[in-house]
Design an enzyme around this catalytic site. Sequence first.
Site, PDB file in Angstrom:
ATOM      1  N   SER A 113       0.835  -1.196   0.000  1.00  0.00           N
ATOM      2  CA  SER A 113       0.000   0.000   0.000  1.00  0.00           C
ATOM      3  C   SER A 113       0.876   1.255   0.000  1.00  0.00           C
ATOM      4  O   SER A 113       1.697   1.428  -0.904  1.00  0.00           O
ATOM      5  CB  SER A 113      -0.955  -0.050   1.200  1.00  0.00           C
ATOM      6  OG  SER A 113      -2.009   0.876   1.056  1.00  0.00           O
TER       7      SER A 113
ATOM      8  N   HIS B 147      -7.500  -5.865   0.150  1.00  0.00           N
ATOM      9  CA  HIS B 147      -6.298  -5.041   0.170  1.00  0.00           C
ATOM     10  C   HIS B 147      -5.311  -5.561   1.226  1.00  0.00           C
ATOM     11  O   HIS B 147      -5.637  -5.643   2.406  1.00  0.00           O
ATOM     12  CB  HIS B 147      -6.703  -3.598   0.481  1.00  0.00           C
ATOM     13  CG  HIS B 147      -5.577  -2.620   0.485  1.00  0.00           C
ATOM     14  ND1 HIS B 147      -4.816  -2.359  -0.631  1.00  0.00           N
ATOM     15  CD2 HIS B 147      -5.082  -1.816   1.468  1.00  0.00           C
ATOM     16  CE1 HIS B 147      -3.924  -1.438  -0.340  1.00  0.00           C
ATOM     17  NE2 HIS B 147      -4.047  -1.104   0.929  1.00  0.00           N
TER      18      HIS B 147
ATOM     19  N   GLU C  56     -10.276  -4.386  -5.031  1.00  0.00           N
ATOM     20  CA  GLU C  56      -9.820  -3.302  -4.163  1.00  0.00           C
ATOM     21  C   GLU C  56      -9.719  -1.974  -4.911  1.00  0.00           C
ATOM     22  O   GLU C  56      -9.599  -1.925  -6.141  1.00  0.00           O
ATOM     23  CB  GLU C  56      -8.497  -3.663  -3.507  1.00  0.00           C
ATOM     24  CG  GLU C  56      -7.319  -3.822  -4.441  1.00  0.00           C
ATOM     25  CD  GLU C  56      -6.028  -4.010  -3.656  1.00  0.00           C
ATOM     26  OE1 GLU C  56      -5.621  -3.047  -2.994  1.00  0.00           O
ATOM     27  OE2 GLU C  56      -5.450  -5.117  -3.702  1.00  0.00           O
TER      28      GLU C  56
END
Length: 304
Positions: free
Chosen positions: A149, A268, A238
């Site tokens: 991320s 995610h 996601e």
Amino acid sequence: MPQVNLPLPVARAVLHPMFRLMLNKRLPFAVQRTLMDLGAPAQGALRGTHAERVRLGGRPAERVTLGPAIDSATVLYLHGGGYTVGSPATHRPLAGYLARETGCPIQVLDYRLAPEHPFPAALDDAEAAFLELIAFGYQPERIALAGDSAGGGLALALAIRLRDKHGITPAALGLIAPWGDPNEIPERTRDLVINKPWSRACAAAYLGDGDGLDPGYAPMLADLHGLPPTYVQADKGELLHDQCTRLTAKLRAAGVDTRFTETEGLWHVAQLQAALVAPAAAITRELGEFLRQALRPAQTRSIG
């Protein structure tokens, strides 16, 4: 296989309300951090995972190993959390899996977080950590970068800075749903983990008074030529899937050896729950094998 194999519908039903509670724009970031650290042990961890507290680049870090580990290669891991939350504690289970698969120590950096420390504090910390690993005796081609991320975006930004500022190319980039451009506003409101109001608050907190077009902040805007072999993973459901698809296309257009894995039905950074869910364990093992091949090309993966 994970230590506990929850069916995907059960795992999703349990995790959804937890993420809605923790990643909530109405909560101060300090409260979110505390909730995430308190909840981290519930993700489980592989037996034998050992986390040693160390200092790296002037910041706290964890050196995570599982079983015998070679000291000639390592992975610098940059955790996710929108640049505002997350820690080595929240990512210890994932680091343990990667340590097992690579046979190398995983260095999880506790970089400075926004809004207290906006851009480029996290990138400066990551750069200092990588350079200190070199000072410790690691060769650049024996250090892989990985992250998820925001940490994936940070790993990408670090690889670009190392190329441009130091003429250094790491062994590989392992990116789990990387947030390559925080300027982008997702079309949907939320997925199982991330929601738009929270992500916009994180993007603003990290940018501070900076320039949103700075490739250190949004590495997808940079020239990507000359980067090392790169692995990108995203789930089709996601919010960052479309961005990851475009990042992969841009990497390939720049001549970067790129592997893109799409999952369906996970969420995610499901790798954080690899100890609980078999498909998450499988995709984590795939990343570990990619990193192992980059760091130890003459080795074959151990069984077990």
